[in-house]
Design a protein around this motif. Structure first.
Motif, mmCIF file in Angstrom:
data_model
loop_
_atom_site.group_PDB
_atom_site.id
_atom_site.type_symbol
_atom_site.label_atom_id
_atom_site.label_comp_id
_atom_site.label_asym_id
_atom_site.label_seq_id
_atom_site.Cartn_x
_atom_site.Cartn_y
_atom_site.Cartn_z
ATOM 1 N N UNK A 12 0.839 -1.198 0.000
ATOM 2 C CA UNK A 12 0.000 0.000 0.000
ATOM 3 C C UNK A 12 0.878 1.255 0.000
ATOM 4 N N UNK A 13 1.948 1.242 0.776
ATOM 5 C CA UNK A 13 2.844 2.410 0.813
ATOM 6 C C UNK A 13 3.445 2.670 -0.569
ATOM 7 N N UNK A 14 3.840 1.609 -1.271
ATOM 8 C CA UNK A 14 4.404 1.777 -2.615
ATOM 9 C C UNK A 14 3.351 2.296 -3.587
ATOM 10 N N UNK A 15 2.142 1.767 -3.496
ATOM 11 C CA UNK A 15 1.069 2.220 -4.381
ATOM 12 C C UNK A 15 0.779 3.699 -4.155
ATOM 13 N N UNK A 16 0.694 4.096 -2.897
ATOM 14 C CA UNK A 16 0.404 5.490 -2.572
ATOM 15 C C UNK A 16 1.534 6.396 -3.041
ATOM 16 N N UNK A 17 2.780 5.951 -2.893
ATOM 17 C CA UNK A 17 3.920 6.742 -3.377
ATOM 18 C C UNK A 17 3.818 6.942 -4.892
ATOM 19 N N UNK A 18 3.452 5.888 -5.618
ATOM 20 C CA UNK A 18 3.288 5.996 -7.063
ATOM 21 C C UNK A 18 2.158 6.931 -7.456
ATOM 22 N N UNK A 19 1.074 6.879 -6.717
ATOM 23 C CA UNK A 19 -0.068 7.758 -6.994
ATOM 24 C C UNK A 19 0.315 9.207 -6.729
ATOM 25 N N UNK A 20 1.108 9.446 -5.681
ATOM 26 C CA UNK A 20 1.567 10.814 -5.390
ATOM 27 C C UNK A 20 2.401 11.354 -6.545
ATOM 28 N N UNK A 21 3.245 10.523 -7.118
ATOM 29 C CA UNK A 21 4.055 10.951 -8.267
ATOM 30 C C UNK A 21 3.142 11.213 -9.467
ATOM 31 N N UNK A 22 2.229 10.308 -9.731
ATOM 32 C CA UNK A 22 1.315 10.478 -10.865
ATOM 33 C C UNK A 22 0.523 11.775 -10.730
ATOM 34 N N UNK A 23 0.141 12.100 -9.533
ATOM 35 C CA UNK A 23 -0.656 13.291 -9.254
ATOM 36 C C UNK A 23 0.054 14.570 -9.721
#
Length: 116
Positions: A12-23
């Motif tokens: 989940x932490x990795x997914x959220x980090x990726x979403x933050x970058x995508x954002x």
């Protein structure tokens, strides 16, 4: 068990980090095109789900973390709704899965009311 929870938490932490970058690319039409093909909306919703279907928060800390993830996802969906480029997320954000998620978040995360 505990190992599944531990792996799931890291995932989940990795997914959220990726979403933050995508954002950070929401203002770029070319990026939006890729996000639509990749189903970023689906990734945002899945990132907030527990590692397993029957996983329930075991304590207040896990419950708080789950609520923070739900609020984060609602914030990202809100940012997606604000995108104003030649391509946008409007069609994806009006689908049943998003509306159900937002209704659930309103019910479970009082702090997310203003965001939703």
């Amino acid at each position: 068990g505990p190992v599944t929870r531990m792996i799931g938490a890291a995932d989940v932490r990795y997914k959220i980090a990726g979403i933050k970058v995508a954002r950070t690319f929401f203002g770029e039409a070319e990026a939006i095109e890729h996000f639509l093909r990749m189903d970023l909306k689906g990734a945002v919703l899945l990132a907030t789900l527990p590692a397993t279907a029957d996983a329930k928060p075991r304590n207040e800390e896990e419950l708080k973390q789950q609520q923070e993830h739900q609020k984060f996802a609602a914030e990202v969906l809100c940012d997606m709704a604000d995108v104003n480029t030649r391509l946008d997320f409007e069609r994806d954000l009006t689908k049943t899965d998003v509306l159900n998620f937002l209704a659930m978040t309103l019910n479970q995360v009082p702090d997310a009311e203003e965001t939703v």
